[in-house]
Design a protein around this motif. Structure first.
Motif, PDB file in Angstrom:
ATOM      1  N   ARG A 143       0.828  -1.205   0.000  1.00  0.00           N
ATOM      2  CA  ARG A 143       0.000   0.000   0.000  1.00  0.00           C
ATOM      3  C   ARG A 143       0.860   1.251   0.000  1.00  0.00           C
ATOM      4  O   ARG A 143       1.962   1.269   0.577  1.00  0.00           O
ATOM      5  N   PRO A 144       0.414   2.326  -0.646  1.00  0.00           N
ATOM      6  CA  PRO A 144       1.173   3.580  -0.643  1.00  0.00           C
ATOM      7  C   PRO A 144       1.436   4.064   0.780  1.00  0.00           C
ATOM      8  O   PRO A 144       0.546   4.046   1.635  1.00  0.00           O
ATOM      9  N   GLY A 145       2.650   4.475   1.036  1.00  0.00           N
ATOM     10  CA  GLY A 145       3.007   5.021   2.338  1.00  0.00           C
ATOM     11  C   GLY A 145       3.410   3.998   3.372  1.00  0.00           C
ATOM     12  O   GLY A 145       3.822   4.368   4.470  1.00  0.00           O
ATOM     13  N   VAL A 146       3.286   2.689   3.057  1.00  0.00           N
ATOM     14  CA  VAL A 146       3.681   1.626   3.981  1.00  0.00           C
ATOM     15  C   VAL A 146       4.877   0.908   3.357  1.00  0.00           C
ATOM     16  O   VAL A 146       4.761   0.333   2.278  1.00  0.00           O
ATOM     17  N   MET A 147       6.026   0.932   4.048  1.00  0.00           N
ATOM     18  CA  MET A 147       7.259   0.465   3.434  1.00  0.00           C
ATOM     19  C   MET A 147       7.761  -0.880   3.949  1.00  0.00           C
ATOM     20  O   MET A 147       8.533  -1.553   3.274  1.00  0.00           O
ATOM     21  N   GLY A 148       7.366  -1.273   5.157  1.00  0.00           N
ATOM     22  CA  GLY A 148       7.889  -2.523   5.702  1.00  0.00           C
ATOM     23  C   GLY A 148       7.156  -2.922   6.958  1.00  0.00           C
ATOM     24  O   GLY A 148       6.350  -2.167   7.502  1.00  0.00           O
ATOM     25  N   SER A 188      -0.778   8.493   8.614  1.00  0.00           N
ATOM     26  CA  SER A 188      -2.146   8.069   8.326  1.00  0.00           C
ATOM     27  C   SER A 188      -2.174   6.745   7.577  1.00  0.00           C
ATOM     28  O   SER A 188      -3.030   5.893   7.826  1.00  0.00           O
ATOM     29  N   ALA A 189      -1.222   6.553   6.672  1.00  0.00           N
ATOM     30  CA  ALA A 189      -1.202   5.336   5.852  1.00  0.00           C
ATOM     31  C   ALA A 189      -0.918   4.099   6.694  1.00  0.00           C
ATOM     32  O   ALA A 189      -1.587   3.068   6.538  1.00  0.00           O
ATOM     33  N   VAL A 190       0.076   4.173   7.592  1.00  0.00           N
ATOM     34  CA  VAL A 190       0.401   2.983   8.379  1.00  0.00           C
ATOM     35  C   VAL A 190      -0.710   2.674   9.379  1.00  0.00           C
ATOM     36  O   VAL A 190      -1.043   1.512   9.628  1.00  0.00           O
ATOM     37  N   GLY A 191      -1.319   3.725   9.945  1.00  0.00           N
ATOM     38  CA  GLY A 191      -2.419   3.506  10.881  1.00  0.00           C
ATOM     39  C   GLY A 191      -3.629   2.895  10.212  1.00  0.00           C
ATOM     40  O   GLY A 191      -4.229   1.945  10.739  1.00  0.00           O
ATOM     41  N   ALA A 192      -3.994   3.411   9.044  1.00  0.00           N
ATOM     42  CA  ALA A 192      -5.144   2.879   8.322  1.00  0.00           C
ATOM     43  C   ALA A 192      -4.896   1.447   7.872  1.00  0.00           C
ATOM     44  O   ALA A 192      -5.790   0.602   7.916  1.00  0.00           O
ATOM     45  N   ALA A 193      -3.664   1.154   7.439  1.00  0.00           N
ATOM     46  CA  ALA A 193      -3.335  -0.200   7.001  1.00  0.00           C
ATOM     47  C   ALA A 193      -3.485  -1.190   8.146  1.00  0.00           C
ATOM     48  O   ALA A 193      -4.042  -2.281   7.977  1.00  0.00           O
ATOM     49  N   ALA A 194      -2.997  -0.822   9.299  1.00  0.00           N
ATOM     50  CA  ALA A 194      -3.079  -1.716  10.453  1.00  0.00           C
ATOM     51  C   ALA A 194      -4.523  -2.008  10.826  1.00  0.00           C
ATOM     52  O   ALA A 194      -4.913  -3.172  11.041  1.00  0.00           O
ATOM     53  N   ARG A 195      -5.337  -0.975  10.883  1.00  0.00           N
ATOM     54  CA  ARG A 195      -6.735  -1.154  11.304  1.00  0.00           C
ATOM     55  C   ARG A 195      -7.580  -1.860  10.247  1.00  0.00           C
ATOM     56  O   ARG A 195      -8.578  -2.504  10.585  1.00  0.00           O
ATOM     57  N   SER A 196      -7.164  -1.766   8.996  1.00  0.00           N
ATOM     58  CA  SER A 196      -7.955  -2.386   7.945  1.00  0.00           C
ATOM     59  C   SER A 196      -7.860  -3.906   7.967  1.00  0.00           C
ATOM     60  O   SER A 196      -8.808  -4.600   7.601  1.00  0.00           O
ATOM     61  N   LEU A 197      -6.745  -4.431   8.406  1.00  0.00           N
ATOM     62  CA  LEU A 197      -6.528  -5.871   8.312  1.00  0.00           C
ATOM     63  C   LEU A 197      -6.645  -6.605   9.638  1.00  0.00           C
ATOM     64  O   LEU A 197      -7.213  -7.696   9.708  1.00  0.00           O
ATOM     65  N   PHE A 198      -6.120  -5.998  10.706  1.00  0.00           N
ATOM     66  CA  PHE A 198      -6.048  -6.721  11.978  1.00  0.00           C
ATOM     67  C   PHE A 198      -7.317  -6.511  12.801  1.00  0.00           C
ATOM     68  O   PHE A 198      -7.305  -5.917  13.881  1.00  0.00           O
TER      69      PHE A 198
END
Length: 225
Positions: A143-148, A188-198
């Protein structure tokens, strides 16, 4: 570039507003360097919460989690500097996790970090690691803004080793907590990514019975050797 080792120390802390200036100066000018220069330690970074609690998070990378339970390391906890003693006595919250890294898909060092904390069924460890390494984390880091990303399990034997240290509060943990760290360039990108999946619905198949705890953090300072 991957993590600097297979072990990680996480500390979550809070202090009152009147003590924050001294706390931050201590961390940046003394504490990070003291820890990074210990045998087996390689990099230390600290963050402030944008969303979630506690407010402050520190991440230290070391060769193995076992280092965090050795007599040489524990001796440092019993011989704190005067500045350390003064600051630590003012902690209003302190949580210490000693992680055995199971998955390392990190890439460089980002300005933002999201944490996901949960307790799975230990008998589902192998399936959880497979899902994280083959499906979940590759999807998120694309996802954009999430690197690792990296995943570690709190080693109960190691984390309980410094209970005799009187300078901090070390509540005893009875369950092996896991932590997912998503790193990137955008908070915002890493926070949204975490909440979207876990979500609890996704994690239930791995024996997770309580909703995970999330935190989103911005980078403050770090050092390495």
């Amino acid at each position: 570039m991957s993590l600097f080792g297979k072990g990680m120390l996480l500390t979550f802390t809070d202090v009152s507003a009147r003590d924050e200036r001294d706390y931050n100066e201590w961390y940046n000018r003394e504490h990070i360097d003291d820890r990074v220069n210990l045998p087996g330690f390689h990099r230390g970074r600290r963050y402030a919460a944008v969303r979630g609690k506690p407010k402050y998070l520190a991440v230290y990378e070391c060769d193995t989690v076992a280092i965090l339970g050795t007599p040489n390391y524990l001796q440092t906890l019993d011989h704190q500097t005067p500045w350390s003693q003064r600051v630590m006595a003012r902690f209003t919250h302190f949580t210490r996790l000693t992680l055995r890294i199971h998955v390392d898909q990190t890439h460089g060092a980002g300005a933002a970090l999201a944490t996901v904390r949960f307790v799975p069924d230990p008998h589902r460890r192998k399936a959880l690691v497979q899902w994280l390494s083959e499906q979940a984390l590759p999807k998120l880091t694309a996802r954009p803004g999430v690197m690792g990303a990296a995943v570690g399990e709190n080693d109960l034997e190691v984390v309980h080793a410094p209970l005799q240290d009187k300078s901090m509060d070390h509540p005893r943990a009875d369950e092996s907590e896991w932590v997912v760290l998503l790193e990137g360039s955008d908070v915002s990108a890493v926070g949204a990514a975490a909440r979207s999946l876990f979500t609890i619905s996704r994690l239930k198949s791995f024996g997770v019975e309580t909703a995970p705890t999330f935190g989103t953090y911005k980078f403050l300072f770090g050092n390495q050797r």
